[in-house]
Design a protein around this motif. Structure first.
Motif, PDB file in Angstrom:
ATOM      1  N   SER A 277      -0.572  40.809 -63.379  1.00  0.00           N
ATOM      2  CA  SER A 277      -1.161  39.514 -63.729  1.00  0.00           C
ATOM      3  C   SER A 277      -2.681  39.480 -63.631  1.00  0.00           C
ATOM      4  O   SER A 277      -3.285  38.456 -63.924  1.00  0.00           O
ATOM      5  N   ASN A 278      -3.311  40.583 -63.215  1.00  0.00           N
ATOM      6  CA  ASN A 278      -4.761  40.550 -63.034  1.00  0.00           C
ATOM      7  C   ASN A 278      -5.349  41.936 -63.260  1.00  0.00           C
ATOM      8  O   ASN A 278      -5.716  42.640 -62.317  1.00  0.00           O
TER       9      ASN A 278
ATOM     10  N   THR B  11       1.730  40.628 -58.616  1.00  0.00           N
ATOM     11  CA  THR B  11       0.554  39.875 -59.070  1.00  0.00           C
ATOM     12  C   THR B  11      -0.587  40.797 -59.474  1.00  0.00           C
ATOM     13  O   THR B  11      -1.129  40.681 -60.582  1.00  0.00           O
TER      14      THR B  11
ATOM     15  N   TYR C  92       2.174  40.227 -53.857  1.00  0.00           N
ATOM     16  CA  TYR C  92       0.857  40.381 -54.474  1.00  0.00           C
ATOM     17  C   TYR C  92       0.638  41.817 -54.941  1.00  0.00           C
ATOM     18  O   TYR C  92       0.182  42.051 -56.074  1.00  0.00           O
TER      19      TYR C  92
END
Length: 497
Positions: free
Chosen positions: A148-149, A144, A140
């Motif tokens: 991705s965020n 991530t 994460y």
């Protein structure tokens, strides 16, 4: 000895409980019409209690209780047993609260509680579960969150910057080096220290009897002996001027977060006054709020634009404020969802301009009246289930709100005056000192533009009204004044190490 044993037996017969229940540590949300039972156990620990060099330990420990086995059942066996009950339980750590919670239909309560108690009282802390969960946590942070965020990434960097060198100085997920250094023994030690019989508040709701409350209490008393973990206050470093962090990455759009620490907590009259101003400025997921209208509705630059006077994690997933993420230190935050890269300077200026106008001019009477009427009704949506109301009751316990936050919120909307709102704005908001984070490409170009305060022209794919175009002329040249020495660039791959 015989007299002592007889005394204990008599006590159990009279109270129905082996342990004396501390009513100050029990929160109930009784609803005889609800066929389910909700449980929320609040342990007074969180990311602020992560040892130095072990950042992420609180979250990792909670995840081991959510996604790990017990002394009797593997994680897979637990899922198999839970599935027919259409139920589950979970643990979640925030900055100051760790919640172990679940909800089940009362027809399945006995079977459910066996698993619930088992997970909390006798976690296996198996090496295989630990390796899996630790690797997921590292993935994460390494992948991530970084790639991705961008929205949550910007907010994470903002909070880390504001609370640097304090117990809040890392996000709940921790750091890469911190997670890598955590051992299974660290998890066991954290659990033993903070998941103890003196460090929790029991929340229970639904069609529950007093006997059930006693049963749950008695089982929680089987936790290890230990001490209550009380909050230790700390100072947050003052921000002087506008401090900009540009996180450089190959981004197709630019996410922007900005804010500053604020010494104001839920429960005070001033908080509810400021909530009116904040709702008008940028109520989360409210298309009528001002920033949303200026940046998204009128100009079509992004998906939404919001502001906050309380921590609102995972805002991209939730419509309403989350429960059980209470904290003693809050910030004011503006969140500009990703805008096209070529409009980032313009969008930033637009947000700063609107915020400055609100701080200097205050709310207009018409906006005040409309917003407080909206909030009085909107707050009714915050907790429509027993489980949600139970969550709010635990938060009331955290903040010391005797009358309940939701009831107080509605009451304050009838009482608070425009003068109080504008006074709270002047006292708690300012636009000269704040942390600002951009997640974007071409960091040098943005650095030069911000430092020089050069105009930020904009063009549109569709026609705009003359009023909008005239206002754009002001935004394009709106002075923000950022010292070049206060702008730093960070490569995305270097974050959270």
């Amino acid at each position: 000895m015989k007299k002592l044993i007889m005394f204990l037996i008599f006590g159990v017969m009279m109270t129905g409980s082996l342990y004396s229940m501390d009513e100050k540590r029990i929160v109930k949300e009784i609803d005889k019409t609800d066929p389910s039972v909700s449980l929320r156990i609040w342990f007074k620990a969180g990311a602020k209690d992560d040892p130095a060099g072990k950042e992420g330990l609180a979250m990792l420990t909670a995840q081991m209780l959510s996604e790990g086995g017990t002394a009797r059942n593997t994680y897979e066996q637990i899922l198999e047993k839970m599935f027919p009950m259409a139920s589950s339980y979970y643990a979640s750590a925030s900055m100051e609260m760790t919640i172990f919670a679940g909800r089940v239909h009362k027809d399945n309560l006995d079977d459910y509680l066996k698993l619930f108690y088992e997970q909390l009282l006798t976690p296996a802390f198996g090496e295989e579960d630990f390796s899996r969960i630790k690797q997921n946590s590292l993935n994460y942070l390494k992948t991530t969150l970084k790639y991705s965020n961008d929205e949550e990434l910007g907010k994470a960097v903002l909070y880390n910057n504001i609370f640097a060198a304090t117990p809040y100085g890392h996000i709940t997920s921790g750091t890469i080096s911190g997670l890598e250094s955590i051992t299974l023994q660290d998890v066991k030690d954290f659990y033993a220290k903070y998941f103890n019989r003196n460090n929790f508040v029991l929340g229970i709701g639904g069609d529950v009897s007093e006997n059930l409350v006693k049963q749950v209490w008695d089982n929680l008393m089987k936790l290890p002996e230990g001490k209550e973990n009380t909050f230790k206050d700390f100072a947050v470093k003052e921000i002087k001027g506008k401090k900009v962090t540009i996180v450089e990455k190959n981004a197709s759009a630019t996410a922007i977060s900005m804010g500053f620490p604020m010494n104001l907590l839920r429960g005070s009259r001033e908080w509810y006054a400021l909530a009116i101003a904040n709702s008008w400025l940028g109520e989360h997921r409210n298309s009528s709020s001002h920033l949303y209208q200026v940046i998204r509705e009128q100009r079509g630059l992004n998906y939404g634009d919001y502001s906050y006077i309380e921590n609102f994690p995972n805002g991209g997933r939730y419509q309403l404020p989350p429960v059980n993420v209470a904290r003693n230190k809050q910030i004011f935050e503006i969140w500009i969802r990703p805008v096209p890269n070529e409009t980032k300077h313009f969008a930033f200026r637009a947000a700063m301009r609107e915020f400055k106008k609100l701080v200097e001019d205050g709310m207009a009477k018409e906006d005040f009246e409309l917003t407080r009427k909206f909030l009085k009704n909107y707050v009714l949506n915050f907790a429509t289930t027993t489980n949600e109301r139970l969550g709010y009751r635990l938060d009331d316990k955290f903040y010391g709100i005797s009358g309940g936050h939701l009831l107080t919120y509605r009451k304050m909307m009838d009482e608070i005056t425009l003068e109080e709102v504008n006074s709270a704005i002047k006292k708690h908001w300012q636009y000269g000192n704040m942390e600002i984070v951009f997640i974007t490409d071409n960091a040098q170009e943005l650095t030069d533009a911000l430092a020089s305060d050069k105009p930020s022209p904009i063009s549109y794919a569709t026609p705009k009204s003359q009023d909008i175009l005239e206002e754009d002329k002001e935004i394009i040249n709106f002075p923000v004044k950022i010292d070049k020495n206060s702008i730093k660039t960070v490569k995305v791959e270097d974050l959270f190490k």
